[in-house]
Design a protein around this motif. Structure first.
Motif, PDB file in Angstrom:
ATOM      1  N   LEU A  96       2.604   9.616   7.742  1.00  0.00           N
ATOM      2  CA  LEU A  96       3.766  10.107   7.012  1.00  0.00           C
ATOM      3  C   LEU A  96       3.711  11.616   6.790  1.00  0.00           C
ATOM      4  N   ASN A  97       2.539  12.113   6.396  1.00  0.00           N
ATOM      5  CA  ASN A  97       2.398  13.533   6.079  1.00  0.00           C
ATOM      6  C   ASN A  97       0.913  13.884   6.096  1.00  0.00           C
ATOM      7  N   TYR A  98       0.644  15.160   6.234  1.00  0.00           N
ATOM      8  CA  TYR A  98      -0.727  15.670   6.164  1.00  0.00           C
ATOM      9  C   TYR A  98      -0.664  17.091   5.621  1.00  0.00           C
ATOM     10  N   TYR A  99      -1.688  17.496   4.916  1.00  0.00           N
ATOM     11  CA  TYR A  99      -1.755  18.859   4.407  1.00  0.00           C
ATOM     12  C   TYR A  99      -3.187  19.177   3.996  1.00  0.00           C
ATOM     13  N   LEU A 100      -3.425  20.450   3.820  1.00  0.00           N
ATOM     14  CA  LEU A 100      -4.735  20.934   3.405  1.00  0.00           C
ATOM     15  C   LEU A 100      -4.691  21.191   1.906  1.00  0.00           C
ATOM     16  N   ALA A 101      -5.715  20.757   1.198  1.00  0.00           N
ATOM     17  CA  ALA A 101      -5.787  20.966  -0.251  1.00  0.00           C
ATOM     18  C   ALA A 101      -7.207  21.383  -0.604  1.00  0.00           C
ATOM     19  N   VAL A 119      -4.353  13.016   4.224  1.00  0.00           N
ATOM     20  CA  VAL A 119      -3.544  12.283   5.201  1.00  0.00           C
ATOM     21  C   VAL A 119      -2.802  11.182   4.457  1.00  0.00           C
ATOM     22  N   GLU A 120      -1.486  11.228   4.513  1.00  0.00           N
ATOM     23  CA  GLU A 120      -0.658  10.205   3.886  1.00  0.00           C
ATOM     24  C   GLU A 120      -0.096   9.311   4.985  1.00  0.00           C
ATOM     25  N   TYR A 121      -0.240   8.009   4.820  1.00  0.00           N
ATOM     26  CA  TYR A 121       0.208   7.079   5.849  1.00  0.00           C
ATOM     27  C   TYR A 121       0.642   5.783   5.190  1.00  0.00           C
ATOM     28  N   ARG A 122       1.380   4.985   5.938  1.00  0.00           N
ATOM     29  CA  ARG A 122       1.815   3.700   5.388  1.00  0.00           C
ATOM     30  C   ARG A 122       0.951   2.603   5.972  1.00  0.00           C
ATOM     31  N   GLY A 123       0.822   1.552   5.206  1.00  0.00           N
ATOM     32  CA  GLY A 123       0.003   0.421   5.635  1.00  0.00           C
ATOM     33  C   GLY A 123       0.845  -0.630   6.328  1.00  0.00           C
ATOM     34  N   ASP A 125       2.349  -3.105   4.974  1.00  0.00           N
ATOM     35  CA  ASP A 125       3.567  -3.235   4.188  1.00  0.00           C
ATOM     36  C   ASP A 125       4.282  -1.888   4.223  1.00  0.00           C
ATOM     37  N   VAL A 126       5.471  -1.854   4.767  1.00  0.00           N
ATOM     38  CA  VAL A 126       6.197  -0.600   4.952  1.00  0.00           C
ATOM     39  C   VAL A 126       6.463   0.104   3.623  1.00  0.00           C
ATOM     40  N   ASN A 127       6.563  -0.649   2.534  1.00  0.00           N
ATOM     41  CA  ASN A 127       6.855  -0.057   1.231  1.00  0.00           C
ATOM     42  C   ASN A 127       5.623   0.514   0.544  1.00  0.00           C
ATOM     43  N   LYS A 128       4.461   0.306   1.118  1.00  0.00           N
ATOM     44  CA  LYS A 128       3.234   0.740   0.469  1.00  0.00           C
ATOM     45  C   LYS A 128       2.608   1.882   1.261  1.00  0.00           C
ATOM     46  N   GLY A 129       2.386   2.996   0.589  1.00  0.00           N
ATOM     47  CA  GLY A 129       1.771   4.148   1.234  1.00  0.00           C
ATOM     48  C   GLY A 129       0.364   4.385   0.727  1.00  0.00           C
ATOM     49  N   PHE A 130      -0.423   5.067   1.543  1.00  0.00           N
ATOM     50  CA  PHE A 130      -1.800   5.370   1.202  1.00  0.00           C
ATOM     51  C   PHE A 130      -2.056   6.862   1.389  1.00  0.00           C
ATOM     52  N   ARG A 131      -3.049   7.333   0.682  1.00  0.00           N
ATOM     53  CA  ARG A 131      -3.468   8.729   0.826  1.00  0.00           C
ATOM     54  C   ARG A 131      -4.976   8.723   1.005  1.00  0.00           C
ATOM     55  N   ARG A 132      -5.430   9.401   2.044  1.00  0.00           N
ATOM     56  CA  ARG A 132      -6.875   9.480   2.324  1.00  0.00           C
ATOM     57  C   ARG A 132      -7.275  10.943   2.334  1.00  0.00           C
ATOM     58  N   LYS A 133      -8.339  11.250   1.621  1.00  0.00           N
ATOM     59  CA  LYS A 133      -8.870  12.611   1.564  1.00  0.00           C
ATOM     60  C   LYS A 133     -10.080  12.702   2.476  1.00  0.00           C
ATOM     61  N   ILE A 134     -10.009  13.622   3.435  1.00  0.00           N
ATOM     62  CA  ILE A 134     -11.110  13.822   4.373  1.00  0.00           C
ATOM     63  C   ILE A 134     -11.726  15.184   4.066  1.00  0.00           C
TER      64      ILE A 134
END
Length: 166
Positions: A96-101, A119-123, A125-134
Motif C-alpha cells: 500500500l505504501n512505504y516510507y523512511l522514518a 512498509v504498509e501492506y494489506r493482508g 482480508d482486504v479491509n485489514k492493513g499491516f505495518r512492518r518496520k524494517i
C-alpha cells in the motif's frame, strides 16, 4: 559508492559493509598487538593493567572479522517483493505504501540514527492493513536513499506490468 543499475530481473541486496568491518578489525588488531608487544617487551613480568586491557581488543577483532565474512542479507528487494532476513514481508500486489522514518532514541546518549523502512501492506482480508518496520542498520552496504529508490523502481515496474499505473 557506485550506483547500481536496476532491471526488472535484478535484485537489490542490502548486506553488511565489509570494508568498514575489515578496517575496524585492523584497528583493533593494532591495539591488541600494541598491548601484546608491551607484555613481550617486559618478558611478561611486571605487566601494567593497560597491557591486559589492550589485549582484550582481540575480542572485537574476531567479532568484526565474523561480520565481514558474513553472508547475511538484511533486505532483499526484487520483482517478487520485499524481504527481510530472507523472509518475505510483502509482495507488490499487497503493498500500500512505504516510507523512511526515524525512531525516537531510547536513551539520551544513543548516537545511532535509528532509521527504519516502514512498509504498509494489506493482508488476506482486504479491509485489514499491516505495518512492518524494517531497521536500516548503520553498518549496511547500501544507503537509506538507495533502498527507497529500489522499492520505488520495483513497485513501479510491477504496476507497469499489471497495468495499474497511477
Amino acid at each position: 559508492m557506485t550506483k547500481i543499475e536496476l532491471t526488472k530481473e535484478s535484485e537489490f541486496i542490502v548486506g553488511e559493509n565489509k570494508l568498514m568491518n575489515y578496517i575496524l578489525a585492523i584497528l583493533f588488531l593494532a591495539i591488541f598487538l600494541y598491548g601484546l608487544g608491551d607484555a613481550v617487551s617486559r618478558n611478561f613480568k611486571n605487566i601494567d593493567y593497560q597491557s591486559y586491557v589492550l589485549t582484550l581488543a582481540l575480542i572485537p577483532v574476531v567479532y568484526c572479522l565474523r561480520r565481514a565474512n558474513s553472508k547475511r542479507v538484511y533486505i532483499r528487494i526484487n520483482k517478487n517483493g520485499i524481504y527481510k532476513d530472507e523472509q518475505i514481508v510483502t509482495g507488490w500486489s499487497t503493498l500500500l505504501n512505504y516510507y523512511l522514518a526515524q525512531e525516537k532514541k531510547k536513551k539520551f546518549y544513543d548516537i545511532r540514527d535509528n532509521f527504519i523502512l516502514v512498509v504498509e501492506y494489506r493482508g488476506e482480508d482486504v479491509n485489514k492493513g499491516f505495518r512492518r518496520k524494517i531497521p536500516l542498520t548503520n553498518n549496511q552496504n547500501k544507503s537509506e536513499e538507495e533502498v527507497l529508490e529500489a522499492v520505488a523502481f520495483f513497485w513501479a515496474a510491477y504496476k507497469m506490468n499489471t497495468g495499474r499505473i497511477t
